[in-house]
Motif scaffolding. Structure first.
Motif, PDB file in Angstrom:
ATOM      1  N   ILE A   8      25.952   9.119 -14.490  1.00  0.00           N
ATOM      2  CA  ILE A   8      26.583   7.837 -14.900  1.00  0.00           C
ATOM      3  C   ILE A   8      26.304   7.165 -13.992  1.00  0.00           C
ATOM      4  CG2 ILE A   8      28.891   6.937 -13.966  1.00  0.00           C
ATOM      5  CD1 ILE A   8      30.526   9.595 -15.886  1.00  0.00           C
ATOM      6  N   ALA A   9      26.449   5.943 -13.982  1.00  0.00           N
ATOM      7  CA  ALA A   9      25.616   4.960 -12.494  1.00  0.00           C
ATOM      8  C   ALA A   9      26.681   4.414 -12.145  1.00  0.00           C
ATOM      9  CB  ALA A   9      24.153   3.756 -12.548  1.00  0.00           C
TER      10      ALA A   9
ATOM     11  N   THR B 289      43.255   3.336 -11.864  1.00  0.00           N
ATOM     12  CA  THR B 289      44.023   3.469 -13.238  1.00  0.00           C
ATOM     13  C   THR B 289      43.053   2.992 -14.313  1.00  0.00           C
ATOM     14  OG1 THR B 289      45.925   1.784 -12.252  1.00  0.00           O
ATOM     15  CG2 THR B 289      45.808   1.864 -14.534  1.00  0.00           C
ATOM     16  N   ALA B 290      41.978   2.598 -14.456  1.00  0.00           N
ATOM     17  CA  ALA B 290      40.798   2.715 -15.119  1.00  0.00           C
ATOM     18  C   ALA B 290      40.735   4.210 -15.448  1.00  0.00           C
ATOM     19  CB  ALA B 290      39.984   1.549 -15.053  1.00  0.00           C
ATOM     20  N   TRP B 291      40.209   4.751 -14.381  1.00  0.00           N
ATOM     21  CA  TRP B 291      39.789   6.534 -14.826  1.00  0.00           C
ATOM     22  C   TRP B 291      40.347   6.934 -15.549  1.00  0.00           C
ATOM     23  CZ3 TRP B 291      35.291   8.038 -14.978  1.00  0.00           C
ATOM     24  CH2 TRP B 291      34.740   9.789 -14.970  1.00  0.00           C
ATOM     25  N   ASN B 292      41.934   7.557 -14.670  1.00  0.00           N
ATOM     26  CA  ASN B 292      43.317   8.453 -15.501  1.00  0.00           C
ATOM     27  C   ASN B 292      43.627   7.576 -16.892  1.00  0.00           C
ATOM     28  OD1 ASN B 292      42.382   9.572 -12.818  1.00  0.00           O
ATOM     29  ND2 ASN B 292      43.794   9.109 -11.982  1.00  0.00           N
ATOM     30  N   GLY B 293      43.533   6.708 -16.938  1.00  0.00           N
ATOM     31  CA  GLY B 293      44.680   5.529 -17.764  1.00  0.00           C
ATOM     32  C   GLY B 293      43.589   5.663 -19.813  1.00  0.00           C
TER      33      GLY B 293
ATOM     34  N   GLN C 158      33.227   4.992  -4.214  1.00  0.00           N
ATOM     35  CA  GLN C 158      33.276   6.265  -3.627  1.00  0.00           C
ATOM     36  C   GLN C 158      34.353   6.971  -5.084  1.00  0.00           C
ATOM     37  OE1 GLN C 158      31.419   8.112  -1.327  1.00  0.00           O
ATOM     38  NE2 GLN C 158      31.823   9.582  -2.925  1.00  0.00           N
ATOM     39  N   TYR C 159      36.451   6.738  -5.147  1.00  0.00           N
ATOM     40  CA  TYR C 159      36.271   6.959  -6.110  1.00  0.00           C
ATOM     41  C   TYR C 159      36.049   7.186  -7.222  1.00  0.00           C
ATOM     42  CZ  TYR C 159      40.173   7.379  -9.094  1.00  0.00           C
ATOM     43  OH  TYR C 159      40.948   8.915 -10.454  1.00  0.00           O
ATOM     44  N   LEU C 160      35.103   6.357  -8.141  1.00  0.00           N
ATOM     45  CA  LEU C 160      34.452   7.086  -9.507  1.00  0.00           C
ATOM     46  C   LEU C 160      33.460   7.625  -9.046  1.00  0.00           C
ATOM     47  CD1 LEU C 160      34.396   2.630 -10.405  1.00  0.00           C
ATOM     48  CD2 LEU C 160      36.276   4.353 -11.644  1.00  0.00           C
ATOM     49  N   LYS C 161      32.698   7.711  -8.220  1.00  0.00           N
ATOM     50  CA  LYS C 161      31.319   8.902  -8.780  1.00  0.00           C
ATOM     51  C   LYS C 161      32.858  10.575  -7.712  1.00  0.00           C
ATOM     52  CE  LYS C 161      27.647  10.734  -5.171  1.00  0.00           C
ATOM     53  NZ  LYS C 161      27.490  10.248  -3.679  1.00  0.00           N
ATOM     54  N   ASP C 162      33.686  10.423  -7.397  1.00  0.00           N
ATOM     55  CA  ASP C 162      34.183  11.267  -7.232  1.00  0.00           C
ATOM     56  C   ASP C 162      34.702  12.449  -8.438  1.00  0.00           C
ATOM     57  OD1 ASP C 162      33.183  12.022  -4.062  1.00  0.00           O
ATOM     58  OD2 ASP C 162      35.189  11.069  -3.437  1.00  0.00           O
ATOM     59  N   ALA C 163      35.205  11.106  -9.095  1.00  0.00           N
ATOM     60  CA  ALA C 163      36.596  11.113 -10.447  1.00  0.00           C
ATOM     61  C   ALA C 163      35.846  11.703 -11.648  1.00  0.00           C
ATOM     62  CB  ALA C 163      37.227  10.147 -10.497  1.00  0.00           C
ATOM     63  N   ALA C 164      34.368  11.311 -11.334  1.00  0.00           N
ATOM     64  CA  ALA C 164      33.253  11.283 -12.806  1.00  0.00           C
ATOM     65  C   ALA C 164      32.705  13.140 -12.103  1.00  0.00           C
ATOM     66  CB  ALA C 164      32.156  10.042 -12.470  1.00  0.00           C
ATOM     67  N   ILE C 165      31.974  13.332 -11.545  1.00  0.00           N
ATOM     68  CA  ILE C 165      32.267  14.511 -10.960  1.00  0.00           C
ATOM     69  C   ILE C 165      32.698  15.471 -10.782  1.00  0.00           C
ATOM     70  CG2 ILE C 165      31.393  15.559  -9.483  1.00  0.00           C
ATOM     71  CD1 ILE C 165      29.255  13.191  -7.629  1.00  0.00           C
ATOM     72  N   ALA C 166      34.234  14.763 -10.825  1.00  0.00           N
ATOM     73  CA  ALA C 166      35.304  16.006 -10.339  1.00  0.00           C
ATOM     74  C   ALA C 166      35.512  16.477 -12.109  1.00  0.00           C
ATOM     75  CB  ALA C 166      36.548  15.588 -10.388  1.00  0.00           C
ATOM     76  N   ASP C 167      35.062  15.559 -13.148  1.00  0.00           N
ATOM     77  CA  ASP C 167      34.910  15.399 -14.843  1.00  0.00           C
ATOM     78  C   ASP C 167      33.805  16.378 -15.122  1.00  0.00           C
ATOM     79  OD1 ASP C 167      37.936  15.500 -15.007  1.00  0.00           O
ATOM     80  OD2 ASP C 167      37.923  13.649 -15.361  1.00  0.00           O
TER      81      ASP C 167
ATOM     82  N   ILE D 214      24.352   9.223 -11.446  1.00  0.00           N
ATOM     83  CA  ILE D 214      23.054   9.778 -10.796  1.00  0.00           C
ATOM     84  C   ILE D 214      22.402   8.234 -10.025  1.00  0.00           C
ATOM     85  CG2 ILE D 214      20.384   8.421 -12.439  1.00  0.00           C
ATOM     86  CD1 ILE D 214      21.764  11.720 -13.158  1.00  0.00           C
ATOM     87  N   SER D 215      23.112   7.347  -9.507  1.00  0.00           N
ATOM     88  CA  SER D 215      22.948   5.978  -8.743  1.00  0.00           C
ATOM     89  C   SER D 215      24.240   5.191  -8.662  1.00  0.00           C
ATOM     90  CB  SER D 215      22.345   5.108  -9.178  1.00  0.00           C
ATOM     91  OG  SER D 215      21.567   4.229  -8.386  1.00  0.00           O
TER      92      SER D 215
END
Length: 179
Positions: free
Chosen positions: A14-15, A146-150, A32-41, A46-47
């Protein structure tokens, strides 16, 4: 695509792009939230970049990521509102081979349940290009949650049924072996 050891879930590459005239790495809570959420999942980020709200700069960064063999998903936060500077939809739409109309529709539905009619001012959108899924959401951290969790957490999970976007993405193993 990498398969996670503990489950059969595939880790995606993911970028993350933050579109903002005011954010820096020090205060980019949405990206940063999107990066952290993606890594946590279990995904690989990548960037991660920040660009000003200029449709040509946005388009240039995302075009490079679409062309890259090692990026399967692009998450864009910011630039989806109605001010004169908000140009993310205009930057992205020419790049899409197919639009993911349901992303924007569902985002606004889920968002409506949280913030009411203010969601009509969101121009969240998604699309596919060169085996890359692109999801554009508002710049607030709340909207990214909202976008990530939903939506995105499930749709980027290869084990989610009855369907998910993983089967539509470029296969990193095949791309890297094209010598």
């Amino acid at each position: 695509m990498t398969v996670s050891d503990s489950t059969n879930k595939q880790a995606l590459n993911i970028a993350v792009l933050t579109v903002s005239d005011t954010r820096s790495e020090d205060n980019d809570t949405s990206g940063q939230y999107l990066k952290d959420a993606a890594i946590a999942d279990g995904h690989n980020v990548i960037s991660k970049k920040i660009v000003i709200d200029d449709k040509f700069q946005i388009r240039a960064v995302v075009s490079n990521w679409i062309a890259a063999a090692d990026i399967q998903v692009v998450l864009v936060t910011g630039g989806t509102g109605f001010t004169a500077r908000d140009t993310t939809p205009e930057a992205m739409q020419p790049l899409f081979e197919k639009e993911i109309e349901g992303f924007g529709e569902l985002f606004r539905h889920v968002s409506y349940l949280e913030i009411g009619t203010s969601t009509v001012q969101s121009r969240a959108l998604g699309g596919m290009a060169n085996g890359t899924a692109i999801f554009c959401m508002p710049g607030s951290t709340g909207a990214c949650k909202t976008a990530w969790n939903g939506i995105l957490q499930q749709q980027l999970d290869s084990t989610h049924r009855p369907c998910n976007f993983v089967v539509h993405l470029k296969d990193i193993a095949q791309c890297s072996s094209r010598g």
